[in-house]
Design a protein around this motif. Structure first.
Motif, PDB file in Angstrom:
ATOM      1  N   THR A   1       8.729   7.620   3.505  1.00  0.00           N
ATOM      2  CA  THR A   1       9.702   7.373   4.738  1.00  0.00           C
ATOM      3  C   THR A   1       9.155   6.651   5.786  1.00  0.00           C
ATOM      4  O   THR A   1       8.284   7.948   6.277  1.00  0.00           O
ATOM      5  N   PRO A   2       8.415   5.394   6.129  1.00  0.00           N
ATOM      6  CA  PRO A   2       7.615   5.834   7.433  1.00  0.00           C
ATOM      7  C   PRO A   2       8.644   5.534   8.593  1.00  0.00           C
ATOM      8  O   PRO A   2       9.408   6.021   8.650  1.00  0.00           O
TER       9      PRO A   2
ATOM     10  N   PRO B   1       0.741  -0.705  -0.028  1.00  0.00           N
ATOM     11  CA  PRO B   1      -0.366  -0.249  -0.372  1.00  0.00           C
ATOM     12  C   PRO B   1       0.906   1.413  -0.462  1.00  0.00           C
ATOM     13  O   PRO B   1       0.603   2.541  -0.346  1.00  0.00           O
ATOM     14  N   ARG B   2       1.621   1.139   0.321  1.00  0.00           N
ATOM     15  CA  ARG B   2       2.648   2.887   0.735  1.00  0.00           C
ATOM     16  C   ARG B   2       3.527   2.294  -0.669  1.00  0.00           C
ATOM     17  O   ARG B   2       3.260   3.735  -1.223  1.00  0.00           O
TER      18      ARG B   2
ATOM     19  N   SER C   1      -3.516   1.848   7.601  1.00  0.00           N
ATOM     20  CA  SER C   1      -3.191  -0.093   7.654  1.00  0.00           C
ATOM     21  C   SER C   1      -1.550   0.740   8.873  1.00  0.00           C
ATOM     22  O   SER C   1      -0.709  -0.001   9.556  1.00  0.00           O
ATOM     23  N   GLU C   2      -1.348   1.838   8.518  1.00  0.00           N
ATOM     24  CA  GLU C   2      -0.014   3.138   8.683  1.00  0.00           C
ATOM     25  C   GLU C   2      -0.327   4.345   9.107  1.00  0.00           C
ATOM     26  O   GLU C   2      -0.913   4.890   9.117  1.00  0.00           O
TER      27      GLU C   2
ATOM     28  N   ARG D   1      -7.246   8.267  -2.032  1.00  0.00           N
ATOM     29  CA  ARG D   1      -7.852   7.054  -2.115  1.00  0.00           C
ATOM     30  C   ARG D   1      -6.530   5.873  -1.719  1.00  0.00           C
ATOM     31  O   ARG D   1      -6.713   5.797  -0.488  1.00  0.00           O
ATOM     32  N   ARG D   2      -5.304   6.185  -2.222  1.00  0.00           N
ATOM     33  CA  ARG D   2      -4.560   5.481  -1.994  1.00  0.00           C
ATOM     34  C   ARG D   2      -4.062   5.564  -0.464  1.00  0.00           C
ATOM     35  O   ARG D   2      -3.736   4.730  -0.054  1.00  0.00           O
ATOM     36  N   VAL D   3      -3.748   6.751  -0.080  1.00  0.00           N
ATOM     37  CA  VAL D   3      -3.070   7.274   0.661  1.00  0.00           C
ATOM     38  C   VAL D   3      -3.644   6.897   2.051  1.00  0.00           C
ATOM     39  O   VAL D   3      -3.844   6.648   2.954  1.00  0.00           O
ATOM     40  N   VAL D   4      -5.556   7.005   1.968  1.00  0.00           N
ATOM     41  CA  VAL D   4      -6.338   6.453   3.005  1.00  0.00           C
ATOM     42  C   VAL D   4      -6.402   5.440   3.225  1.00  0.00           C
ATOM     43  O   VAL D   4      -6.389   5.014   4.076  1.00  0.00           O
ATOM     44  N   THR D   5      -5.944   4.416   1.988  1.00  0.00           N
ATOM     45  CA  THR D   5      -6.001   3.378   2.463  1.00  0.00           C
ATOM     46  C   THR D   5      -5.059   2.552   3.244  1.00  0.00           C
ATOM     47  O   THR D   5      -5.531   1.966   3.764  1.00  0.00           O
TER      48      THR D   5
END
Length: 191
Positions: free
Chosen positions: A76-77, A29-30, A143-144, A135-139
Motif C-alpha cells: 500500500t504505497p 521493488p515493492r 526509491s519510494e 534487504r529488499r525493503v532497504v532497496t
C-alpha cells in the motif's frame, strides 16, 4: 454458494495490482519486498508444522500475523486510513520475546551452523529469508517512501528467528552445532 475465483487473469501480462489499484510489474521493488516477506511467512509456517513447543508456537503465530501486516503495509504505497501499519509496539514485542527465550538458553560462545532439529533448521531458513526481505525493503526505500518501522521490525525478526531456532533445538534435545573455522580445525589437528 459461489465464492471468489482464485484466478483473475489480471496478472497474465506480468503486472500485479497494489492496494489502491495501481498496476506495477511483478518484479517491481515493492512487489519483490512484500513477496519476500510472504516467503518468510511461509517458511515460518513450515517450521511450525515441523513441531515446536506451545509457547514458541504462539510466538510464531503472532509473528505470522505481523508479517501479514508488513505485507499489507508494503503493498500500500502512500496513505490509506484502513490499512494497518507495523509499528514500534511490534518491535518491542519481538525484543521482549527474544529476552524471554534467551533466558532459557546457554549463552553463545561461538558461531553456530544452521540446522539441528527439523523445526530449528526451518527457522534458520526463515531467518535467512527474513534477511533477504530486509534487504529488499532497504532497496525499495531508496526509491519510494516506506514505513521505517518495517526495516526495524525485519531486523529484529531475524534476531528472534535465530533465538527461536536455538530454542527449538533445545526443546528437541538437539545441541546447536558450533562452527569451526579452518584455522580452529588445523589447530585441533596439530595438537
Amino acid at each position: 454458494m459461489t465464492g471468489m475465483k482464485i484466478y483473475t487473469r489480471t496478472g497474465d501480462e506480468g503486472e500485479t495490482g497494489l492496494w489502491g489499484g495501481l498496476r506495477v510489474p511483478k518484479d517491481a521493488p515493492r512487489v519483490q519486498a512484500y513477496g519476500t516477506v510472504d516467503e518468510c511467512n511461509a517458511a515460518i509456517g513450515v517450521a511450525r508444522s515441523a513441531g515446536v513447543d506451545t509457547y514458541l508456537d504462539a510466538l510464531l503465530a503472532r509473528v505470522q500475523s505481523d508479517l501479514f501486516v508488513v505485507g499489507a503495509d508494503l503493498a500500500t504505497p502512500g496513505e490509506a486510513a484502513n490499512i494497518p501499519r507495523i509499528g514500534a509496539d511490534a518491535v518491542q514485542a519481538l525484543e521482549q520475546a527474544i529476552d524471554e527465550l534467551e533466558a532459557q538458553l546457554e549463552p553463545l560462545r561461538q558461531f553456530i551452523l544452521p540446522g539441528g532439529a527439523p523445526s530449528a533448521a526451518y527457522l534458520h531458513l526463515a531467518r535467512t529469508i527474513c534477511r533477504r526481505a530486509e534487504r529488499r525493503v532497504v532497496t525499495l526505500s531508496r526509491s519510494e517512501p516506506v514505513n521505517p518501522q518495517i526495516t526495524i521490525y525485519l531486523n529484529r525478526l531475524s534476531d528472534f528467528l535465530f533465538v527461536a531456532a536455538r530454542c527449538a533445538n533445545a526443546s528437541a534435545g538437539v545441541p546447536d552445532v558450533p562452527w569451526e573455522s579452518p584455522r580452529m580445525r588445523k589447530e585441533a589437528k596439530d595438537e
